[in-house]
Every structure is written in structure tokens, then in C-alpha cells.
Design an enzyme around this catalytic site. Sequence first.
Site, PDB file in Angstrom:
ATOM      1  N   ASP A   1     -41.102  54.643 -98.481  1.00 52.15           N
ATOM      2  CA  ASP A   1     -41.340  55.522 -97.331  1.00 52.15           C
ATOM      3  C   ASP A   1     -40.601  56.857 -97.492  1.00 52.15           C
ATOM      4  O   ASP A   1     -40.832  57.790 -96.720  1.00 52.15           O
ATOM      5  CB  ASP A   1     -40.858  54.841 -96.040  1.00 52.15           C
ATOM      6  CG  ASP A   1     -42.022  54.412 -95.160  1.00 52.15           C
ATOM      7  OD1 ASP A   1     -43.113  54.978 -95.335  1.00 52.15           O
ATOM      8  OD2 ASP A   1     -41.816  53.533 -94.307  1.00 52.15           O
TER       9      ASP A   1
ATOM     10  N   LYS B   1     -51.960  48.793 -93.115  1.00 56.55           N
ATOM     11  CA  LYS B   1     -51.284  48.975 -94.401  1.00 56.55           C
ATOM     12  C   LYS B   1     -51.529  47.758 -95.288  1.00 56.55           C
ATOM     13  O   LYS B   1     -51.812  47.888 -96.483  1.00 56.55           O
ATOM     14  CB  LYS B   1     -49.775  49.196 -94.187  1.00 56.55           C
ATOM     15  CG  LYS B   1     -49.458  50.572 -93.612  1.00 56.55           C
ATOM     16  CD  LYS B   1     -48.016  50.702 -93.124  1.00 56.55           C
ATOM     17  CE  LYS B   1     -47.817  52.039 -92.414  1.00 56.55           C
ATOM     18  NZ  LYS B   1     -46.510  52.177 -91.758  1.00 56.55           N
TER      19      LYS B   1
ATOM     20  N   GLN C   1     -41.055  48.921 -90.650  1.00 63.66           N
ATOM     21  CA  GLN C   1     -41.880  49.626 -89.658  1.00 63.66           C
ATOM     22  C   GLN C   1     -41.013  50.078 -88.481  1.00 63.66           C
ATOM     23  O   GLN C   1     -40.308  49.286 -87.866  1.00 63.66           O
ATOM     24  CB  GLN C   1     -43.009  48.696 -89.177  1.00 63.66           C
ATOM     25  CG  GLN C   1     -43.975  49.336 -88.210  1.00 63.66           C
ATOM     26  CD  GLN C   1     -44.807  50.472 -88.838  1.00 63.66           C
ATOM     27  OE1 GLN C   1     -45.261  50.373 -89.965  1.00 63.66           O
ATOM     28  NE2 GLN C   1     -44.963  51.566 -88.104  1.00 63.66           N
TER      29      GLN C   1
END
Length: 283
Positions: free
Chosen positions: A119, A52, A96
Amino acid sequence: MLILDGKAAAANLRNKLKKEIAGQLGEVGRKPGLAVILVGQDPASAVYVRNKEKNCHEVGISSFGYRLDSDTSQSDLEDLIQKLNLDPDVDGILLQLPLPGHLDSQKCLELILPEKDVDGFHPENVGRLTLGLPGFRSCTPAGIMTLLQAYDLSVTGKDCVIIGRSNIVGKPLALMLLGSNATVTVCHSRTSDLKGHVLQADFVFAAVGRPGFVTADMVKPGAVVVDVGINRTEDGLVGDCDFEGIREKALAMTPVPGGVGPMTIAQLLSNTVDSWKKRTSQT
Ligand code: NAD
């Protein structure tokens, strides 16, 4: 059979984002910023985070990495999220997952400001998706929708069967497909006659996490098959579908790797750029 090349579609999306950022940078005065929090040493998570960050760099997004020890306390993690919520240079916050077992993931996700929740996991953004209102969308299903659009594969009026009902893939994907006028069936571990459902599908989406779970005998000739699974095996990364068997029957299919995975990351970048544009046009 048409291979739905997520790697190429993701590269196109990244190019578009790169141009957009370069075009507006002078006026805005700062790059988009994504804060990435990784707690602990999970090797798969570390690979995802590095990937990422590399993608961010490539398009011109600043990534601010926070590597925290696996014994980080809930309150220290919450303090960091609060700090990033207030940081004007941070447009998106990515936590994460999975977190080490002693940490409360849901509480942390709910602490992220909805306008920085790139997200799309905050209940407010999930609610907005449910109501068909604008808001951040979960990256994997949004990336799948972008990939289908890139190949002009319309789901309007089609029978779509999703295998898997997770909060990050199956459920939001069902809502996005419904929003695009598909007829949607969500199958899961308690579904009776899974094969019967999948066999009548025009579009099959497999998000189970088991190699070779969807076999050719389950697929209707001419169906589109989207393989979301990522499974680490002795043969390397494989999806949930028997690619070689299904390719004889399907109209189109995503490969693993190189299908949904790259689209997920490109969507995260796109969400971050959207946040940057929105936040900088308000100031
Ligand atoms: P999960 O691991 O949370 O849950 C698996 C789902 O599969 C559950 O909803 C369960 O009901 C269903 N399931 C399990 N056994 C089943 C059976 N026998 N019949 C029917 N359904 C069954 O799901 P997830 O987090 O959505 O992950 C699924 C897969 O997708 C994993 O391999 C994961 O690594 C992968 N994934 C890939 C990406 C990407 O970017 N490509 C993103 C997220 C997840």
C-alpha cells in the site's frame, strides 16, 4: 471531451500482470500472495476488500483473507502482522483502513515490513518517494499517474493543482507529479481563494470527499480533471466534481465510478507482483 476510462486501463494492466505471472510461475514455483486484513464490520471496507480479493483471483494472485472481530486487541493484530511478515508465501500485506477507534493504525502500518508494504504507507516507502528512490508507492496516486500515461497526458511543465492534502492521496500525488516535472500546488481546507488556484490549473486533482465540490466555473477551458472522490449518495456513487457541467469545458476527465477507483486496485496488484518478483529472485 475525452473520458479517461480507468476501468479499461485497469483491465489492460490486469491482463499484463496475468501474463507476467503465468510466464514466471513455472520457474518461481508459487503464485504471488497478498494478505488482506479486515478488522470489524464496516460495510464500505468489506466491499473494498471483496473487490480486491476478486481482482487478485482474476490475475492469479493468491489472496489470504483475515477477518478479525471489531473488538480485536492491538496486540493480537500486531501478532498477526508479525506472523505475515515472516510468512514466505506472503509478498504483500494490506491492512484495510479505517481500523476501529481503539486500534493504533499508524503503529500497525509501521510494523509491516517495508518490502511487503504494497500500500506504500510505511514511513520508509513514503521517505523513498520523497527522495525519488525506488520503493512501493501509494496505490491511488500511482494509479492516477499510470492512467495519465495511458492517455499520453504529460504533466511536464504543467500547472497541477491538487485539492486535498491527505497522506494517502494529496501528499504522495504532489510528490509524484513533482517527480514528473510538474509545477504543483496543494490546496486544502484552509486555502484562501481556492477558485483562483484551480482556475489557473492545467491539471486539477480533486480529493476532498464532497459531492459536486468542483464546479465548471472553477475549471480553465482545456484543463484535465481527475476526480478522486468517492461519495455515497442517494443517487449512488459520485465523485467530487460536477461531471456534466465540467465536461463542456475540460479536455479530459475521469468518471466516477470507473475512473481512479479501478486504477487504485490494479496498482495494488501491480505492487504485489513487483514484490513477488523481487522476493523470489533473491531466494
Ligand atoms: P481526507 O478525507 O483525509 O481529507 C479531505 C481533504 O480535503 C483534506 O486534506 C482537506 O484539507 C481537504 N478539504 C476539505 N474541505 C476542503 C475545502 N473546503 N477546500 C479545500 N480543501 C478541502 O482525504 P482522502 O482520504 O484523500 O479522501 C478524499 C476523497 O477521495 C474521499 O472521497 C475518498 O473516499 C476518496 N478516495 C478515493 C480513492 C480511490 O481509489 N478512488 C482512494 C482514496 C480516497
